[in-house]
Design an enzyme around this catalytic site. Structure first.
Site, PDB file in Angstrom:
ATOM      1  N   GLU A 102      43.490  37.119  41.485  1.00 58.12           N
ATOM      2  CA  GLU A 102      43.418  38.348  42.280  1.00 58.12           C
ATOM      3  C   GLU A 102      43.154  39.554  41.396  1.00 58.12           C
ATOM      4  O   GLU A 102      42.425  40.477  41.787  1.00 58.12           O
ATOM      5  CB  GLU A 102      44.700  38.539  43.093  1.00 58.12           C
ATOM      6  N   HIS A 105      39.552  40.003  40.738  1.00 56.49           N
ATOM      7  CA  HIS A 105      38.822  40.801  41.732  1.00 56.49           C
ATOM      8  C   HIS A 105      38.955  42.294  41.439  1.00 56.49           C
ATOM      9  O   HIS A 105      38.010  43.062  41.635  1.00 56.49           O
ATOM     10  CB  HIS A 105      39.364  40.506  43.133  1.00 56.49           C
ATOM     11  N   HIS A 109      35.931  44.896  40.712  1.00 57.79           N
ATOM     12  CA  HIS A 109      35.809  46.177  41.410  1.00 57.79           C
ATOM     13  C   HIS A 109      35.623  47.321  40.419  1.00 57.79           C
ATOM     14  O   HIS A 109      34.763  48.194  40.605  1.00 57.79           O
ATOM     15  CB  HIS A 109      37.058  46.403  42.264  1.00 57.79           C
TER      16      HIS A 109
END
Length: 228
Positions: A102, A105, A109
């Site tokens: 996670e 991610h 970003h």
């Protein structure tokens, strides 16, 4: 002639349905297995997430506890990594692997990873497409086949979203493994175990893409049979 209530094109969905069931079973069993294998370093998922975020200069990304099981995700709008209870507090291989994924991610970003940026722009279009497509397809059978073409075009957005999701998820997993290794958060002999957890999770996205493509093929077959 098939009875009106029987649609032979459903056969096209059977392989994808079976693959989806397998993927769901695989991720559940693999996660449960490595949830019982504790990491030798003893860090919790939340600690691993915070450490990797800070190491990558993402001090502004928060970590929050999320309700439910396997509800872990990164919220780009609020810049928050949300971890389920088992991952947040857990010290297992499964916990730290999912947490690192996670965070992967969040790094995507921050680095403007193009597939993620592209996928995020598709979200509203895909949501509208997947919900509106069936209205036009129904109109296609009731009014004119031309409406089916519109429905298929709308559904294409949902299919594209699922396909673009694949490189996003695989890349996040690769980043997770790299970060765990480079920051000494995982032992050498635990790397393969971590990969098994992330590979199993990736199967669910492959299954979702396969299901979307299968449904698209089914719609095309239905369109062609309607015109015949």
């Amino acid at each position: 002639m098939f009875p009106y209530y029987y649609d032979p094109t459903y056969v096209l969905l059977i392989p994808a349905i079976l693959f989806t069931l397998y993927a769901q079973s695989k991720v559940q069993s693999t996660f449960s297995k490595y949830l019982r294998v504790h990491s030798s370093k003893g860090f919790t998922g939340a600690q691993v997430a915070r450490y990797i975020l800070d190491k990558n200069g993402l001090n502004d990304v928060d970590i929050q506890l999320s309700r439910g099981k396997l509800t872990d995700h990164y919220d780009p709008g609020n810049k928050v990594v949300r971890l389920s209870n088992e991952v947040y507090y857990g010290t297992s291989i499964a916990s730290i692997s999912v947490a690192a994924h996670e965070v992967g991610h969040a790094i995507q970003h921050a680095r403007n990873y193009f597939p993620l940026v592209f996928r995020n722009t598709l979200v509203p279009i895909a949501n509208i497409g997947s919900s509106m497509a069936w209205i036009f397809i129904l109109l296609g059978f009731m009014v004119s086949p031309s409406f089916i073409d519109i429905g298929i075009l709308l559904f294409l957005a949902a299919v594209l979203f699922q396909i673009v999701t694949l490189p996003v998820e695989f890349n996040a997993s690769n980043r997770a493994i790299d970060q765990l290794k480079e920051n000494g958060l995982i032992a050498f002999n635990e790397e393969s175990q971590s990969k098994k957890v992330l590979d199993a999770a990736a199967l669910t996205y492959v299954a979702a893409a396969a299901a979307a493509v299968s449904q698209l093929l089914r719609l095309i077959v239905l369109r062609n049979s309607r015109r015949d």
